[in-house]
Design a protein around this motif. Structure first.
Motif, short mmCIF file in Angstrom:
data_model
loop_
_atom_site.label_atom_id
_atom_site.label_comp_id
_atom_site.label_asym_id
_atom_site.label_seq_id
_atom_site.Cartn_x
_atom_site.Cartn_y
_atom_site.Cartn_z
N GLY A 44 0.86 -1.17 0.00
CA GLY A 44 0.00 0.00 0.00
C GLY A 44 0.89 1.23 0.00
N ALA A 45 0.45 2.28 -0.68
CA ALA A 45 1.26 3.49 -0.76
C ALA A 45 0.37 4.70 -0.54
CB ALA A 45 1.93 3.58 -2.14
N ALA A 46 0.92 5.69 0.16
CA ALA A 46 0.23 6.96 0.35
C ALA A 46 1.26 8.07 0.27
CB ALA A 46 -0.50 7.00 1.68
N ARG A 47 0.98 9.05 -0.54
CA ARG A 47 1.89 10.19 -0.65
C ARG A 47 1.30 11.32 0.17
NH1 ARG A 47 2.90 9.40 -7.04
NH2 ARG A 47 4.23 7.57 -6.84
N GLY A 48 1.84 11.49 1.36
CA GLY A 48 1.35 12.54 2.25
C GLY A 48 0.90 11.99 3.59
N ASN A 49 0.36 10.84 3.65
CA ASN A 49 -0.05 10.11 4.86
C ASN A 49 -0.80 10.96 5.89
OD1 ASN A 49 -0.29 7.63 6.13
ND2 ASN A 49 1.54 7.93 7.35
N THR A 78 -4.54 6.87 4.48
CA THR A 78 -3.25 6.70 5.15
C THR A 78 -2.52 5.50 4.58
OG1 THR A 78 -4.13 5.23 6.85
CG2 THR A 78 -4.22 7.61 7.30
N ASN A 79 -1.24 5.44 4.88
CA ASN A 79 -0.45 4.31 4.42
C ASN A 79 -0.94 3.00 5.03
OD1 ASN A 79 2.00 3.50 2.82
ND2 ASN A 79 2.49 2.60 4.80
N ASN A 80 -1.28 3.02 6.32
CA ASN A 80 -1.76 1.80 6.97
C ASN A 80 -3.06 1.31 6.35
OD1 ASN A 80 0.42 1.68 8.72
ND2 ASN A 80 -0.62 2.79 10.35
N ALA A 81 -3.97 2.23 6.05
CA ALA A 81 -5.23 1.84 5.40
C ALA A 81 -4.95 1.26 4.03
CB ALA A 81 -6.17 3.03 5.30
N ALA A 82 -3.98 1.82 3.31
CA ALA A 82 -3.62 1.30 1.99
C ALA A 82 -3.03 -0.11 2.10
CB ALA A 82 -2.62 2.25 1.31
N ASP A 107 5.80 -5.81 3.12
CA ASP A 107 6.92 -5.13 3.77
C ASP A 107 6.46 -4.28 4.96
OD1 ASP A 107 5.76 -2.93 2.53
OD2 ASP A 107 7.36 -2.69 1.05
N SER A 108 5.18 -4.40 5.32
CA SER A 108 4.64 -3.67 6.47
C SER A 108 4.65 -4.57 7.70
CB SER A 108 3.20 -3.20 6.20
OG SER A 108 2.62 -2.71 7.38
N GLN A 109 5.62 -4.32 8.60
CA GLN A 109 5.68 -5.11 9.82
C GLN A 109 4.43 -4.93 10.67
OE1 GLN A 109 9.21 -4.47 12.13
NE2 GLN A 109 10.45 -5.81 10.83
N LEU A 110 3.90 -3.71 10.70
CA LEU A 110 2.70 -3.46 11.49
C LEU A 110 1.55 -4.34 11.01
CD1 LEU A 110 1.31 -1.63 13.68
CD2 LEU A 110 0.48 -0.28 11.74
N LEU A 111 1.29 -4.34 9.72
CA LEU A 111 0.21 -5.15 9.16
C LEU A 111 0.42 -6.63 9.48
CD1 LEU A 111 -2.25 -5.55 7.19
CD2 LEU A 111 -0.54 -5.86 5.41
N VAL A 112 1.60 -7.13 9.24
CA VAL A 112 1.89 -8.55 9.47
C VAL A 112 1.68 -8.91 10.93
CG1 VAL A 112 3.73 -10.29 9.45
CG2 VAL A 112 3.46 -8.74 7.49
N ARG A 113 2.20 -8.11 11.82
CA ARG A 113 2.10 -8.44 13.24
C ARG A 113 0.68 -8.27 13.79
NH1 ARG A 113 8.03 -6.33 15.33
NH2 ARG A 113 9.16 -7.91 14.13
N GLN A 114 -0.07 -7.32 13.25
CA GLN A 114 -1.46 -7.20 13.67
C GLN A 114 -2.28 -8.37 13.14
OE1 GLN A 114 -2.50 -3.21 12.34
NE2 GLN A 114 -2.05 -2.36 14.36
N PHE A 115 -2.10 -8.72 11.90
CA PHE A 115 -2.84 -9.83 11.29
C PHE A 115 -2.55 -11.15 12.01
CE2 PHE A 115 -3.41 -13.19 8.08
CZ PHE A 115 -4.70 -12.93 7.65
N ASN A 116 -1.30 -11.34 12.40
CA ASN A 116 -0.89 -12.58 13.07
C ASN A 116 -1.12 -12.57 14.57
OD1 ASN A 116 -0.09 -13.86 10.68
ND2 ASN A 116 1.92 -12.91 10.74
N GLY A 117 -1.72 -11.49 15.09
CA GLY A 117 -2.06 -11.43 16.50
C GLY A 117 -0.93 -11.08 17.44
N ARG A 125 -10.62 2.08 12.73
CA ARG A 125 -10.71 1.83 11.28
C ARG A 125 -9.86 0.61 10.89
NH1 ARG A 125 -8.91 4.93 6.48
NH2 ARG A 125 -10.22 4.12 4.82
N LEU A 126 -8.68 0.49 11.48
CA LEU A 126 -7.84 -0.67 11.19
C LEU A 126 -8.45 -1.94 11.77
CD1 LEU A 126 -4.19 0.69 11.59
CD2 LEU A 126 -5.65 0.62 9.55
N GLN A 127 -9.15 -1.82 12.90
CA GLN A 127 -9.87 -2.98 13.45
C GLN A 127 -10.91 -3.48 12.45
OE1 GLN A 127 -11.51 -1.51 17.13
NE2 GLN A 127 -9.65 -1.89 18.30
N ASP A 128 -11.61 -2.55 11.81
CA ASP A 128 -12.60 -2.93 10.80
C ASP A 128 -11.94 -3.65 9.62
OD1 ASP A 128 -14.58 -1.80 12.38
OD2 ASP A 128 -14.64 0.08 11.23
#
Length: 173
Positions: A44-49, A78-82, A107-117, A125-128
């Motif tokens: 995911g990419a965001a220019r400005g975040n 946001t980048n995280n939403a993307a 390449d998003s450690q945050l996404l991987v670690r949240q998805f894997n618990g 919004r990320l919870q959704d």
């Protein structure tokens, strides 16, 4: 539980299985369970975040051949939403392609670690997004999400950036 009730439960389950297979010839190839391993790289990419955002998904078959490249703008985000949107797109594409076992690289450690618990998701919004991903995950025999260095995610990154660039040129008069 009584023997009669257990027998009735087994009979009901057998009837359900029979209904799902009804109408297929006895030696139909559709009676077999096929396993299709799919590997997806997501970004995911965001220019400005927050700013103009997009997603990129590169889907490969079990032999490593690219079977689908997907990139699309998602508007201001946001980048995280993307990153989460890219995950959802990968799950949809893999299902559309008939995948049963899915390996996803991000390449998003945050996404991987949240998805894997491993990390809690505090942002509503990320919870959704996570709930949507978990629902889509249930369509597969297995889904594995793991982190890769940015350099190994070049194909998905290029798709996301191309979608951003294309959206920017379309938006200009």
């Amino acid at each position: 539980m009584s023997h009669a009730r257990a027998s009735a439960g087994r009979a009901t389950a057998q009837a359900r299985r029979a209904r799902s297979l009804r109408g297929l010839p006895p030696h139909s190839p559709f009676r077999k369970a096929y396993i299709l391993k799919v590997l997806a790289f997501i970004d995911g990419a965001a220019r400005g975040n927050p700013g103009p955002a997009s997603v990129g998904v590169a889907v490969y078959d079990g032999s490593g051949a690219l079977i689908r490249g997907h990139g699309r703008p998602i508007g201001e985000d946001t980048n995280n939403a993307a990153e989460y949107t890219a995950l959802l797109d990968a799950l949809d594409l893999a299902a559309e392609l008939g995948g049963t076992r899915l390996a996803i690289r991000s390449d998003s450690q945050l996404l991987v670690r949240q998805f894997n618990g491993q990390y809690r998701v505090k942002n509503k919004r990320l919870q959704d997004f996570l709930l949507q991903a978990q629902k889509k995950r249930s369509r597969f025999a297995s889904v594995e999400l793991s982190h890769v260095p940015r350099e190994e995610n070049a194909a998905a990154d290029a798709l996301a950036n191309a979608a951003l660039d294309e959206a920017r040129t379309v938006a200009r008069p």
